[in-house]
Write an enzyme that holds these catalytic residues in place. Sequence first.
Site, PDB file in Angstrom:
ATOM      1  N   GLU A  25     -30.250 -47.553  -4.703  1.00 45.25           N
ATOM      2  CA  GLU A  25     -30.427 -48.441  -3.391  1.00 45.25           C
ATOM      3  C   GLU A  25     -29.089 -47.839  -2.490  1.00 45.25           C
ATOM      4  O   GLU A  25     -29.454 -47.633  -1.314  1.00 45.25           O
ATOM      5  CB  GLU A  25     -29.992 -49.897  -3.652  1.00 45.25           C
ATOM      6  CG  GLU A  25     -31.394 -50.688  -4.119  1.00 45.25           C
ATOM      7  CD  GLU A  25     -31.746 -50.648  -5.397  1.00 45.25           C
ATOM      8  OE1 GLU A  25     -30.987 -49.580  -6.267  1.00 45.25           O
ATOM      9  OE2 GLU A  25     -32.582 -51.393  -5.925  1.00 45.25           O
TER      10      GLU A  25
ATOM     11  N   GLU B  86     -34.633 -54.276 -12.290  1.00 50.59           N
ATOM     12  CA  GLU B  86     -34.147 -55.353 -11.931  1.00 50.59           C
ATOM     13  C   GLU B  86     -35.465 -56.371 -12.583  1.00 50.59           C
ATOM     14  O   GLU B  86     -35.269 -57.319 -13.366  1.00 50.59           O
ATOM     15  CB  GLU B  86     -34.265 -55.650 -10.288  1.00 50.59           C
ATOM     16  CG  GLU B  86     -33.032 -55.069  -9.596  1.00 50.59           C
ATOM     17  CD  GLU B  86     -33.021 -55.142  -8.334  1.00 50.59           C
ATOM     18  OE1 GLU B  86     -33.982 -54.561  -7.515  1.00 50.59           O
ATOM     19  OE2 GLU B  86     -32.325 -55.810  -7.855  1.00 50.59           O
TER      20      GLU B  86
HETATM   21  N1  COA Z   1     -41.964 -45.380  -3.351  1.00 50.85           N
HETATM   22  C1  COA Z   1     -43.464 -44.869  -2.711  1.00 50.85           C
HETATM   23  N2  COA Z   1     -43.862 -43.981  -3.640  1.00 50.85           N
HETATM   24  C2  COA Z   1     -43.137 -43.243  -4.426  1.00 50.85           C
HETATM   25  C3  COA Z   1     -42.088 -43.735  -4.971  1.00 50.85           C
HETATM   26  C4  COA Z   1     -41.509 -44.727  -4.117  1.00 50.85           C
HETATM   27  N3  COA Z   1     -40.497 -45.522  -4.724  1.00 50.85           N
HETATM   28  N4  COA Z   1     -41.728 -42.955  -5.819  1.00 50.85           N
HETATM   29  C5  COA Z   1     -42.591 -42.042  -6.056  1.00 50.85           C
HETATM   30  N5  COA Z   1     -43.528 -42.437  -5.202  1.00 50.85           N
HETATM   31  C6  COA Z   1     -44.536 -41.380  -5.076  1.00 50.85           C
HETATM   32  C7  COA Z   1     -44.496 -39.988  -4.407  1.00 50.85           C
HETATM   33  O1  COA Z   1     -44.307 -40.199  -3.254  1.00 50.85           O
HETATM   34  C8  COA Z   1     -45.549 -39.174  -5.003  1.00 50.85           C
HETATM   35  O2  COA Z   1     -46.578 -39.412  -4.315  1.00 50.85           O
HETATM   36  P1  COA Z   1     -47.763 -38.194  -3.949  1.00 50.85           P
HETATM   37  O3  COA Z   1     -48.279 -37.658  -5.117  1.00 50.85           O
HETATM   38  O4  COA Z   1     -48.775 -38.961  -2.972  1.00 50.85           O
HETATM   39  O5  COA Z   1     -46.939 -37.417  -3.212  1.00 50.85           O
HETATM   40  C9  COA Z   1     -45.755 -39.731  -6.436  1.00 50.85           C
HETATM   41  O6  COA Z   1     -45.245 -41.166  -6.324  1.00 50.85           O
HETATM   42  C10 COA Z   1     -45.019 -39.069  -7.467  1.00 50.85           C
HETATM   43  O7  COA Z   1     -43.749 -38.851  -7.112  1.00 50.85           O
HETATM   44  P2  COA Z   1     -43.006 -37.617  -7.202  1.00 50.85           P
HETATM   45  O8  COA Z   1     -41.821 -37.747  -6.083  1.00 50.85           O
HETATM   46  O9  COA Z   1     -44.059 -36.392  -6.981  1.00 50.85           O
HETATM   47  O10 COA Z   1     -42.471 -37.329  -8.720  1.00 50.85           O
HETATM   48  P3  COA Z   1     -41.326 -36.335  -9.211  1.00 50.85           P
HETATM   49  O11 COA Z   1     -41.507 -36.338 -10.690  1.00 50.85           O
HETATM   50  O12 COA Z   1     -41.109 -35.372  -8.455  1.00 50.85           O
HETATM   51  O13 COA Z   1     -40.089 -37.374  -8.927  1.00 50.85           O
HETATM   52  C11 COA Z   1     -38.711 -39.314  -8.764  1.00 50.85           C
HETATM   53  C12 COA Z   1     -39.974 -38.519  -9.339  1.00 50.85           C
HETATM   54  C13 COA Z   1     -38.520 -41.008  -9.131  1.00 50.85           C
HETATM   55  C14 COA Z   1     -37.488 -38.681  -9.095  1.00 50.85           C
HETATM   56  C15 COA Z   1     -38.986 -39.530  -7.192  1.00 50.85           C
HETATM   57  O14 COA Z   1     -40.332 -39.939  -6.900  1.00 50.85           O
HETATM   58  C16 COA Z   1     -38.068 -40.380  -6.293  1.00 50.85           C
HETATM   59  O15 COA Z   1     -36.992 -40.127  -6.153  1.00 50.85           O
HETATM   60  N6  COA Z   1     -38.611 -41.521  -5.962  1.00 50.85           N
HETATM   61  C17 COA Z   1     -37.821 -42.398  -5.167  1.00 50.85           C
HETATM   62  C18 COA Z   1     -37.041 -43.310  -5.968  1.00 50.85           C
HETATM   63  C19 COA Z   1     -36.338 -44.395  -5.055  1.00 50.85           C
HETATM   64  O16 COA Z   1     -35.510 -44.034  -4.120  1.00 50.85           O
HETATM   65  N7  COA Z   1     -36.818 -45.630  -5.228  1.00 50.85           N
HETATM   66  C20 COA Z   1     -36.315 -46.591  -4.459  1.00 50.85           C
HETATM   67  C21 COA Z   1     -35.290 -47.445  -5.174  1.00 50.85           C
HETATM   68  S1  COA Z   1     -34.558 -48.689  -4.070  1.00 50.85           S
END
Ligand code: COA
Length: 256
Positions: free
Chosen positions: A137, A117
């Site tokens: 979302e 966005e």
């Molecule tokens: N909010 C808060 N923290 C987040 C985050 C988010 N949207 N996305 C990632 N992080 C944090 C993780 O909790 C992790 O923190 P930690 O190291 O303290 O455990 C760090 O960022 C790294 O993320 P991680 O999940 O370990 O990396 P990955 O490469 O395995 O996966 C993603 C990456 C993007 C696939 C995964 O982090 C994810 O699905 N994130 C959420 C995406 C989402 O749904 N966003 C909301 C959209 S409305």
Amino acid sequence: MDNAFKTLIYEKTEEGIAYVTLNRPGALNAYNIQMRDDLYEVLRAIRDDDEVRAVIFKGSGEKAFCAGADLEEFLTAPSPTVARRVRFDRDVWGLFLSLPQPLIAALHGYVLGSGIEMALCCDIRIASDDSKFGLPEMGLGIIPAAGGTQTLPRTIGRSRAMEMLLTNRWISGEEAYLFQLVNRVVPRDQLLPTARDMARRIASQDPKAVRFAKEAVNRGLDLSLSEGLRLERALFLRLTRGRNQEGTDHRTTREA
Ligand code: COA
């Protein structure tokens, strides 16, 4: 105002290029309330700074431009206090979309939810070949709230936007290019140089003409063609009249 923020880094070069770096790399630059407040302040400062000719938005760290809304905050603070509510009501996205200067998004790694966005509030998007775009979302039982349901279909068309939104399918930088979500896909090490070259080209043009052109395109997209043509003519006349006026004033001053 350099580096006065908790979640952003703000820098401005002598050639009039501003850089806004989302700076929560440990949380993949997830968008939280503090970032919203910081963005609000920085966007207002950019809007009011005539020295800024073009802005580049980028993310810090290796893995992401922005992984969307901060899920920890989202899950642990569902009922904000009144003070928070007031800040929530700040129209960051309206402000973003109304900035007069051209905005360029330099996108790498994960570009999810509010990350897309934010990119859609920009005028030009450059992606690196490791980028991944998605709108998660639906999986959280919410809908995008930073303009995505409006800006995405206006950029990539209704059916592609629906597919991304309703199925939560993530797409690569290459596919984002085919969808016309991004202008270019470049190797990772070329991302910033490409964005910077583009910003420099913009900064080398007449700044007033640049602003008027941006306004004509953006406002015109919400109008019929005939209204849009009227808008273009009005802006053209305003720009050139302003110049003639400046010329007259200049002559008058010299002659006086
Ligand atoms: N909010 C808060 N923290 C987040 C985050 C988010 N949207 N996305 C990632 N992080 C944090 C993780 O909790 C992790 O923190 P930690 O190291 O303290 O455990 C760090 O960022 C790294 O993320 P991680 O999940 O370990 O990396 P990955 O490469 O395995 O996966 C993603 C990456 C993007 C696939 C995964 O982090 C994810 O699905 N994130 C959420 C995406 C989402 O749904 N966003 C909301 C959209 S409305």
